[in-house]
Scaffold this active site. Structure first.
Site, PDB file in Angstrom:
ATOM      1  N   GLU A   1      98.504  29.822  -1.903  1.00 25.65           N
ATOM      2  CA  GLU A   1      99.261  31.024  -2.296  1.00 25.65           C
ATOM      3  C   GLU A   1      98.460  32.292  -2.041  1.00 25.65           C
ATOM      4  O   GLU A   1      97.233  32.259  -2.022  1.00 25.65           O
ATOM      5  CB  GLU A   1      99.601  30.946  -3.798  1.00 25.65           C
ATOM      6  CG  GLU A   1     101.061  30.659  -4.094  1.00 25.65           C
ATOM      7  CD  GLU A   1     102.016  31.819  -3.801  1.00 25.65           C
ATOM      8  OE1 GLU A   1     101.716  32.693  -2.961  1.00 25.65           O
ATOM      9  OE2 GLU A   1     103.089  31.852  -4.426  1.00 25.65           O
ATOM     10  N   ASP A   2      99.173  33.379  -1.890  1.00 26.13           N
ATOM     11  CA  ASP A   2      98.488  34.664  -1.700  1.00 26.13           C
ATOM     12  C   ASP A   2      97.972  35.211  -3.022  1.00 26.13           C
ATOM     13  O   ASP A   2      96.838  35.641  -3.134  1.00 26.13           O
ATOM     14  CB  ASP A   2      99.401  35.680  -1.007  1.00 26.13           C
ATOM     15  CG  ASP A   2     100.746  35.891  -1.699  1.00 26.13           C
ATOM     16  OD1 ASP A   2     101.070  35.170  -2.665  1.00 26.13           O
ATOM     17  OD2 ASP A   2     101.498  36.781  -1.261  1.00 26.13           O
TER      18      ASP A   2
ATOM     19  N   LYS B   1     105.805  34.375   2.709  1.00 28.79           N
ATOM     20  CA  LYS B   1     105.053  34.652   3.914  1.00 28.79           C
ATOM     21  C   LYS B   1     103.651  35.121   3.582  1.00 28.79           C
ATOM     22  O   LYS B   1     102.767  35.169   4.434  1.00 28.79           O
ATOM     23  CB  LYS B   1     105.730  35.783   4.705  1.00 28.79           C
ATOM     24  CG  LYS B   1     107.147  35.511   5.101  1.00 28.79           C
ATOM     25  CD  LYS B   1     107.787  36.816   5.648  1.00 28.79           C
ATOM     26  CE  LYS B   1     109.221  36.852   5.299  1.00 28.79           C
ATOM     27  NZ  LYS B   1     109.869  38.125   5.650  1.00 28.79           N
ATOM     28  N   GLY B   2     103.446  35.495   2.311  1.00 26.42           N
ATOM     29  CA  GLY B   2     102.209  36.166   1.912  1.00 26.42           C
ATOM     30  C   GLY B   2     100.926  35.393   2.181  1.00 26.42           C
ATOM     31  O   GLY B   2      99.867  35.981   2.358  1.00 26.42           O
TER      32      GLY B   2
ATOM     33  N   ASP C   1     100.281  35.928  -9.931  1.00 25.60           N
ATOM     34  CA  ASP C   1     100.533  37.133 -10.720  1.00 25.60           C
ATOM     35  C   ASP C   1     101.122  36.687 -12.062  1.00 25.60           C
ATOM     36  O   ASP C   1     100.391  36.188 -12.912  1.00 25.60           O
ATOM     37  CB  ASP C   1     101.479  38.021  -9.893  1.00 25.60           C
ATOM     38  CG  ASP C   1     101.721  39.383 -10.489  1.00 25.60           C
ATOM     39  OD1 ASP C   1     100.786  39.964 -11.032  1.00 25.60           O
ATOM     40  OD2 ASP C   1     102.868  39.876 -10.406  1.00 25.60           O
TER      41      ASP C   1
ATOM     42  N   LYS D   1      95.484  37.346 -10.683  1.00 30.93           N
ATOM     43  CA  LYS D   1      95.628  38.478 -11.613  1.00 30.93           C
ATOM     44  C   LYS D   1      95.907  37.910 -12.999  1.00 30.93           C
ATOM     45  O   LYS D   1      97.046  37.896 -13.451  1.00 30.93           O
ATOM     46  CB  LYS D   1      96.852  39.320 -11.211  1.00 30.93           C
ATOM     47  CG  LYS D   1      96.608  40.502 -10.307  1.00 30.93           C
ATOM     48  CD  LYS D   1      97.921  41.300 -10.208  1.00 30.93           C
ATOM     49  CE  LYS D   1      97.950  42.187  -8.995  1.00 30.93           C
ATOM     50  NZ  LYS D   1      99.276  42.812  -8.799  1.00 30.93           N
TER      51      LYS D   1
ATOM     52  N   ARG E   1     101.482  43.657   5.749  1.00 33.43           N
ATOM     53  CA  ARG E   1     100.945  42.287   5.822  1.00 33.43           C
ATOM     54  C   ARG E   1      99.863  42.190   6.892  1.00 33.43           C
ATOM     55  O   ARG E   1      98.964  41.365   6.805  1.00 33.43           O
ATOM     56  CB  ARG E   1     102.055  41.290   6.171  1.00 33.43           C
ATOM     57  CG  ARG E   1     103.111  41.119   5.080  1.00 33.43           C
ATOM     58  CD  ARG E   1     103.956  39.886   5.382  1.00 33.43           C
ATOM     59  NE  ARG E   1     105.219  39.834   4.655  1.00 33.43           N
ATOM     60  CZ  ARG E   1     105.342  39.369   3.410  1.00 33.43           C
ATOM     61  NH1 ARG E   1     104.284  38.960   2.748  1.00 33.43           N
ATOM     62  NH2 ARG E   1     106.531  39.342   2.828  1.00 33.43           N
TER      63      ARG E   1
ATOM     64  N   PHE F   1      98.727  46.992  -7.763  1.00 32.94           N
ATOM     65  CA  PHE F   1      99.493  46.395  -6.671  1.00 32.94           C
ATOM     66  C   PHE F   1      98.692  46.490  -5.382  1.00 32.94           C
ATOM     67  O   PHE F   1      98.325  47.582  -4.951  1.00 32.94           O
ATOM     68  CB  PHE F   1     100.855  47.074  -6.513  1.00 32.94           C
ATOM     69  CG  PHE F   1     101.806  46.234  -5.710  1.00 32.94           C
ATOM     70  CD1 PHE F   1     102.465  45.170  -6.292  1.00 32.94           C
ATOM     71  CD2 PHE F   1     102.012  46.493  -4.365  1.00 32.94           C
ATOM     72  CE1 PHE F   1     103.320  44.361  -5.556  1.00 32.94           C
ATOM     73  CE2 PHE F   1     102.873  45.697  -3.615  1.00 32.94           C
ATOM     74  CZ  PHE F   1     103.529  44.635  -4.215  1.00 32.94           C
ATOM     75  N   VAL F   2      98.404  45.333  -4.799  1.00 34.06           N
ATOM     76  CA  VAL F   2      97.568  45.316  -3.595  1.00 34.06           C
ATOM     77  C   VAL F   2      98.358  44.846  -2.377  1.00 34.06           C
ATOM     78  O   VAL F   2      99.340  44.113  -2.507  1.00 34.06           O
ATOM     79  CB  VAL F   2      96.324  44.420  -3.805  1.00 34.06           C
ATOM     80  CG1 VAL F   2      95.437  44.979  -4.895  1.00 34.06           C
ATOM     81  CG2 VAL F   2      96.725  42.985  -4.130  1.00 34.06           C
TER      82      VAL F   2
HETATM   83  P1  IMP Z   1     104.510  35.690  -9.552  1.00 34.67           P
HETATM   84  O1  IMP Z   1     105.649  34.749  -9.637  1.00 34.67           O
HETATM   85  O2  IMP Z   1     104.683  36.874 -10.448  1.00 34.67           O
HETATM   86  O3  IMP Z   1     103.156  35.032  -9.746  1.00 34.67           O
HETATM   87  O4  IMP Z   1     104.586  36.333  -8.126  1.00 34.67           O
HETATM   88  C1  IMP Z   1     103.915  35.847  -7.034  1.00 34.67           C
HETATM   89  C2  IMP Z   1     104.357  36.611  -5.808  1.00 34.67           C
HETATM   90  O5  IMP Z   1     104.556  38.000  -6.099  1.00 34.67           O
HETATM   91  C3  IMP Z   1     103.285  36.579  -4.763  1.00 34.67           C
HETATM   92  O6  IMP Z   1     103.399  35.443  -3.949  1.00 34.67           O
HETATM   93  C4  IMP Z   1     103.483  37.885  -4.031  1.00 34.67           C
HETATM   94  O7  IMP Z   1     104.423  37.725  -2.984  1.00 34.67           O
HETATM   95  C5  IMP Z   1     104.060  38.832  -5.069  1.00 34.67           C
HETATM   96  N1  IMP Z   1     103.021  39.732  -5.630  1.00 34.67           N
HETATM   97  C6  IMP Z   1     102.536  39.757  -6.880  1.00 34.67           C
HETATM   98  N2  IMP Z   1     101.599  40.708  -7.045  1.00 34.67           N
HETATM   99  C7  IMP Z   1     101.479  41.313  -5.835  1.00 34.67           C
HETATM  100  C8  IMP Z   1     100.658  42.390  -5.342  1.00 34.67           C
HETATM  101  O8  IMP Z   1      99.806  43.003  -6.021  1.00 34.67           O
HETATM  102  N3  IMP Z   1     100.839  42.717  -4.031  1.00 34.67           N
HETATM  103  C9  IMP Z   1     101.742  42.091  -3.229  1.00 34.67           C
HETATM  104  N4  IMP Z   1     102.518  41.083  -3.649  1.00 34.67           N
HETATM  105  C10 IMP Z   1     102.401  40.699  -4.938  1.00 34.67           C
HETATM  106 MG    MG Z   2     105.668  39.245  -1.483  1.00 37.96          MG
END
Ligand code: IMP
Ligand code: MG
Length: 182
Positions: free
Chosen positions: A101-102, A45-46, A105, A133, A167, A154-155
């Site tokens: 994507e939001d 949903k991000g 990470d 990130k 959100r 963490f944001v």
């Molecule tokens: P990844 O698989 O580690 O790249 O995770 C991606 C998902 O983790 C994103 O779509 C977010 O939902 C969540 N996420 C990662 N870092 C943050 C953050 O700093 N704040 C909020 N959600 C995050």
């Molecule tokens: Mg999330």
């Protein structure tokens, strides 16, 4: 009553800053996809808030679709387990796919998702992320369009959640540590 804003330690990116950058990226996408068959896919949903602003900044024919995968549960660390919760409505054959994507990470979620979607024969796949990130990257993946690089904090806000909250915050902020430590 305690207000949502009281949980925010600092504003990282203001509403104005975000919109200006999203519009800039939108103009770039408009140029790049002029003669393509653009399908913007928002990963729920991000990315909904980013998607809503970005799609209105793209001035060429585009379709949209939504997909939902789970990777995080309600915590702040990625589990490495990715599951399709809601699949796309459209068949991807022939589309120039832009994954919206939001945040990128660890990159595990999107890496896995891209592998699944590649098998459905889209004409191309690119990634647009609001936040990047790079310090936390574990998977071999990089965004084609990225609005902001953020430090390893963490944001929340502008679609991004902590335990499904914040959100609806219109800007991007850093939570007070006591909020996620309790
Ligand atoms: P990844 O698989 O580690 O790249 O995770 C991606 C998902 O983790 C994103 O779509 C977010 O939902 C969540 N996420 C990662 N870092 C943050 C953050 O700093 N704040 C909020 N959600 C995050
Ligand atoms: Mg999330």
């Amino acid at each position: 009553m305690k207000k949502m804003q009281d949980d925010i330690l600092k504003v990282l990116l203001s509403e104005e800053e975000i919109l200006a950058k999203v519009q800039e990226i939108g103009r770039q996408i408009t140029e790049d996809y002029q003669d393509k068959n653009l399908l913007m896919v928002s990963v729920l949903k991000g990315s909904v808030v980013f998607m809503a602003d970005l799609m209105r900044s793209v001035d060429c024919h585009a379709r949209i679709d939504f997909m939902s995968v789970s990777s995080y549960g309600s915590g702040t660390k990625t589990s490495g387990v990715v599951k399709i919760i809601k699949d796309l409505d459209l068949n991807l054959e022939g589309y120039d796919l832009l994954l919206v994507e939001d945040i990128l990470d660890s990159g595990k979620t999107l890496y896995y998702l891209r592998e699944i979607l590649k098998e459905r024969n889209p004409a191309s796949i690119r990634i647009a992320t609001l936040l990047n990130k790079p310090a936390r990257r574990e998977a071999d993946i990089a965004p084609d369009y990225s609005c902001f690089e953020v430090p390893d904090e963490f944001v929340v806000g502008y679609g991004l959640d902590f335990a499904e909250k914040y959100r609806n915050l219109p800007y991007i902020g850093v939570l007070k540590p006591e909020v996620y430590e309790k």
